[in-house]
Design an enzyme around this catalytic site. Structure first.
Site, PDB file in Angstrom:
ATOM      1  N   ASP A 165      27.159  16.515 -48.961  1.00  0.00           N
ATOM      2  CA  ASP A 165      26.158  17.546 -49.236  1.00  0.00           C
ATOM      3  C   ASP A 165      25.799  18.265 -47.936  1.00  0.00           C
ATOM      4  O   ASP A 165      26.218  17.869 -46.849  1.00  0.00           O
ATOM      5  CB  ASP A 165      24.916  16.934 -49.905  1.00  0.00           C
TER       6      ASP A 165
ATOM      7  N   HIS B  75      34.472  13.383 -52.170  1.00  0.00           N
ATOM      8  CA  HIS B  75      33.298  14.129 -52.635  1.00  0.00           C
ATOM      9  C   HIS B  75      32.683  14.773 -51.396  1.00  0.00           C
ATOM     10  O   HIS B  75      31.829  14.189 -50.730  1.00  0.00           O
ATOM     11  CB  HIS B  75      32.319  13.166 -53.312  1.00  0.00           C
TER      12      HIS B  75
ATOM     13  N   ASP C 165      39.862   7.931 -56.202  1.00  0.00           N
ATOM     14  CA  ASP C 165      40.030   9.078 -55.298  1.00  0.00           C
ATOM     15  C   ASP C 165      39.893  10.369 -56.094  1.00  0.00           C
ATOM     16  O   ASP C 165      40.853  11.112 -56.258  1.00  0.00           O
ATOM     17  CB  ASP C 165      41.390   8.984 -54.596  1.00  0.00           C
TER      18      ASP C 165
ATOM     19  N   GLU D 260      32.560   9.550 -51.532  1.00  0.00           N
ATOM     20  CA  GLU D 260      31.913  10.531 -50.660  1.00  0.00           C
ATOM     21  C   GLU D 260      32.214  10.133 -49.215  1.00  0.00           C
ATOM     22  O   GLU D 260      32.747   9.047 -48.959  1.00  0.00           O
ATOM     23  CB  GLU D 260      30.386  10.566 -50.918  1.00  0.00           C
TER      24      GLU D 260
HETATM   25  O1  9MR Z   1      24.310   5.812 -48.501  1.00  0.00           O
HETATM   26  C1  9MR Z   1      23.306   5.931 -49.496  1.00  0.00           C
HETATM   27  C2  9MR Z   1      23.357   4.711 -50.387  1.00  0.00           C
HETATM   28  O2  9MR Z   1      23.012   3.553 -49.663  1.00  0.00           O
HETATM   29  C3  9MR Z   1      22.424   4.904 -51.582  1.00  0.00           C
HETATM   30  O3  9MR Z   1      22.601   3.818 -52.467  1.00  0.00           O
HETATM   31  C4  9MR Z   1      22.725   6.227 -52.266  1.00  0.00           C
HETATM   32  C5  9MR Z   1      21.838   6.495 -53.456  1.00  0.00           C
HETATM   33  O4  9MR Z   1      20.527   6.691 -53.068  1.00  0.00           O
HETATM   34  O5  9MR Z   1      22.601   7.291 -51.348  1.00  0.00           O
HETATM   35  C6  9MR Z   1      23.507   7.219 -50.275  1.00  0.00           C
HETATM   36  O6  9MR Z   1      23.288   8.270 -49.407  1.00  0.00           O
HETATM   37  C7  9MR Z   1      23.584   9.580 -49.870  1.00  0.00           C
HETATM   38  C8  9MR Z   1      22.361  10.430 -49.540  1.00  0.00           C
HETATM   39  O7  9MR Z   1      21.277  10.029 -50.327  1.00  0.00           O
HETATM   40  C9  9MR Z   1      22.614  11.923 -49.710  1.00  0.00           C
HETATM   41  N1  9MR Z   1      23.784  12.331 -48.982  1.00  0.00           N
HETATM   42  C10 9MR Z   1      24.976  11.587 -49.379  1.00  0.00           C
HETATM   43  C11 9MR Z   1      24.775  10.125 -49.076  1.00  0.00           C
HETATM   44  C12 9MR Z   1      26.056   9.321 -49.332  1.00  0.00           C
HETATM   45  O8  9MR Z   1      26.383   9.190 -50.659  1.00  0.00           O
END
Ligand code: 9MR
Length: 578
Positions: A176, A496, A540, A549
């Protein structure tokens, strides 16, 4: 034929995972450990190493005993060819399986180490990525972030709701386009620690970014790009730090960075963000004061900012970021990542440790002592305790050295002891709980712990165990994927990651580590997963944000791990000669 075999295999064994031969797709150090793994090859008993160009057999060996994985319904046999040390390009074959070519050679992970560091350049906000650095991934500047609104949740007397501030630069967090302080915290701490532990190695690691050659190593040039953004996230009036700079909602997947027209906000200050900021700026001050010509006054600004943040935290010792609760009170609602931590013991410990080491001021000691944790977790964005421990050990602080060295060595010993019963001969997967959102960062962070134990004891066993997890990330795992974009013969193609999805380039942006197997993924992102056990739930596909991601806090331990094993690989030879 292969399909028929797989079908027969699944009928006769009930096994739901494909059969294959997996290996670190990049390769091995001549004097290092070398293993490949046969998955579900019930009939295979031996293996051969072939010269990749001539096809000549250069080594033959027996597979190890069958090992039932603890993390999936699969059975493996390990092909160990550590005693073969001749540099070259090879293939392994066992029965119906064959790998593609990999290398045995000195500096075999050098390009990976460079690649994972360069990955940060591609995440930069607010500046164009020029072709001379970015190649076919060149793009216009994304998100100027010079008009950023104070969100209602962050309003203060001096900065009421809607006040415009400027907070350009920094790295996009992940797939993002938002920028989060908590996640920047562990990322920066890990990168800065990589430099502090291996200064010579990183001083020689140029990755062709605009600052290359300016007199500072590129790992610091890259970190400073994010540091300057972090500094702009502190409210100069009170020292508190905003949790994130964000859109209200995630952008559509096909949004290019420069196309974003959504309003940007900074939201609510918090204790975790402010303490992480204090730790990072204290550590930065200590490092950057050695580069006054390249970064004039920056070290001093960092230390002043760190102290101010600390003082804010003293006044607000327990302010969690609870996005749901916030959305009930303030508008617009914010739907982007939360990084909502509720336990601040580890942040207090880390910030106190960095400030203590940088200032030598004893007043921080009581916070180190009061926030000690007996059995800390391997680091993650909400768990930064060991970052403080690593720093205290790095500077051989007499007060803490013995206690923390024992702690690290005990944890490392547990890791090493788990290898023989691990189906892939690696540390990762010691327990099913190792597989979660971003599990690949755990493999890398376990590697960092082992490198710390190796640095403390000089025991090469720990270095080899760290290399086992590097092998895991590069292909020796239950999925058979090399989890790093742009590297290996079967690697992540559809992360992602909005920049990779929205550009017109087929290949994903290189040097980015995918999150990895996460058994919770189907419930989070609703994608189809062919395999759903802890170590196999990975797909993937672009939609798999819970397994595929990329994120800055996952790349950072990979920068540390690959840099560390490159820096120390010559010790493998010295150890052999002993
Ligand atoms: O790395 C984060 C993971 O530990 C959490 O379980 C998840 C859901 O809240 O979010 C991950 O972090 C994301 C972040 O909130 C937004 N940017 C992408 C991050 C990676 O997926």
């Amino acid at each position: 034929m292969k399909r028929l075999f797989l079908l027969l295999l699944s009928i006769t064994t009930g096994i739901t995972v494909f059969a294959q031969l997996v290996v670190n797709q990049i390769g091995f150090y001549p004097e290092g450990p070398k293993q490949a793994v046969v998955i579900n090859g019930a009939l295979n008993k031996d293996f051969k190493l072939l010269h990749a160009e001539t096809g000549e057999t250069v080594y033959e060996g027996k597979l190890g005993e069958a090992i039932q994985s603890k993390n999936a319904s699969l059975v493996t046999r390990i092909a160990d060819f550590s005693e073969f040390t001749k540099p070259g390009t090879y293939i392994i074959s066992s029965g119906q399986f064959e790998t593609k070519a990999f290398t045995i050679g000195e500096k075999v992970h050098q390009e990976v180490a460079k690649g994972v560091l360069k990955g940060y350049y591609y995440q930069r906000a607010s500046m164009p990525l020029a072709a001379q650095y970015a190649g076919k991934w060149a793009r216009p500047a994304g998100h100027a972030d010079d008009v950023v609104y104070i969100h209602a949740s962050a309003a203060s007397k001096k900065r009421p709701e809607g006040t415009v501030i400027s907070a350009p630069g920094g790295w996009y967090d992940a797939g993002d386009y938002n920028k989060y302080i908590v996640n920047s915290g562990i990322t920066m701490g890990t990168l800065l620690s990589a430099y502090e532990d291996f200064p010579q190695y990183f001083e020689g690691l140029n990755v062709n970014i605009p600052e290359t050659g300016n007199g500072a190593p590129d790992i610091l040039n890259e970190a400073v790009y994010n540091l300057r953004w972090m500094l702009s996230m502190q409210d100069p009036h009170d020292g508190g730090v905003y949790n994130k700079l964000t859109n209200a909602n995630f952008d559509a997947m096909d949004t290019q960075a420069h196309q974003n027209k959504e309003a940007r906000y900074v939201v609510q200050k918090g204790t975790a963000a402010t303490l992480d900021f204090a730790a990072v700026t204290a550590q930065s001050a200590r490092i950057l004061r050695n580069f006054p010509a390249v970064f004039p006054n920056l070290a001093d600004s960092c230390l002043a900012a760190s102290r101010k943040a600390w003082n804010w935290a003293i006044k607000h010792p327990d302010m969690p970021y609870d996005q749901n609760q916030m959305n009930q009170i303030y508008k617009p609602e914010i739907a982007t990542g939360g990084y909502g931590d509720r336990n601040f013991k580890d942040e207090w410990f880390w910030a106190a440790a960095e400030l203590y080491l940088t200032t030598k001021d004893n007043k921080y000691q009581k916070f180190i002592d009061a926030n000690s944790i007996e059995k800390p977790q391997i680091p993650g964005w909400n768990n930064v305790y060991l970052l403080g421990v690593y720093s205290l050990l790095r500077y051989k602080d007499k007060i803490y050295e013995d206690r923390f060295a024992t702690l690290i060595n005990e944890l490392a010993e547990e890791f090493v002891n788990a290898i023989p019963t691990n189906a892939f001969g690696v540390v990762m997967g010691k327990s099913r709980a190792d597989f979660f959102w971003g599990s690949n960062s755990l493999a890398a962070n376990q590697g960092i712990l082992l490198i710390n134990a190796y640095r403390l004891t000089g025991n090469v066993i720990y270095l080899k165990a760290a290399i086992s997890n590097a092998d895991y990330l590069l292909g020796r795992n239950a999925t058979g994927y090399c989890f790093l974009t742009g590297f290996g013969y079967r690697s992540v193609r559809h992360p992602h990651h909005r920049p990779s999805v929205s550009d017109n380039v087929v290949e994903p942006i290189p040097g980015l580590l995918a999150g990895g197997p996460n058994p919770g993924a189907p419930y989070s992102d609703g994608q189809y997963y062919e395999f759903t056990e802890p170590e196999t739930t990975y797909a993937d596909v672009q939609g798999s944000y819970a397994s595929n991601e990329i994120a800055i806090n996952w790349n950072a331990p990979a920068v540390y791990l690959f840099g560390a094993i490159e820096a120390e690989s010559k010790q493998l030879l010295l150890n052999l000669l002993k």
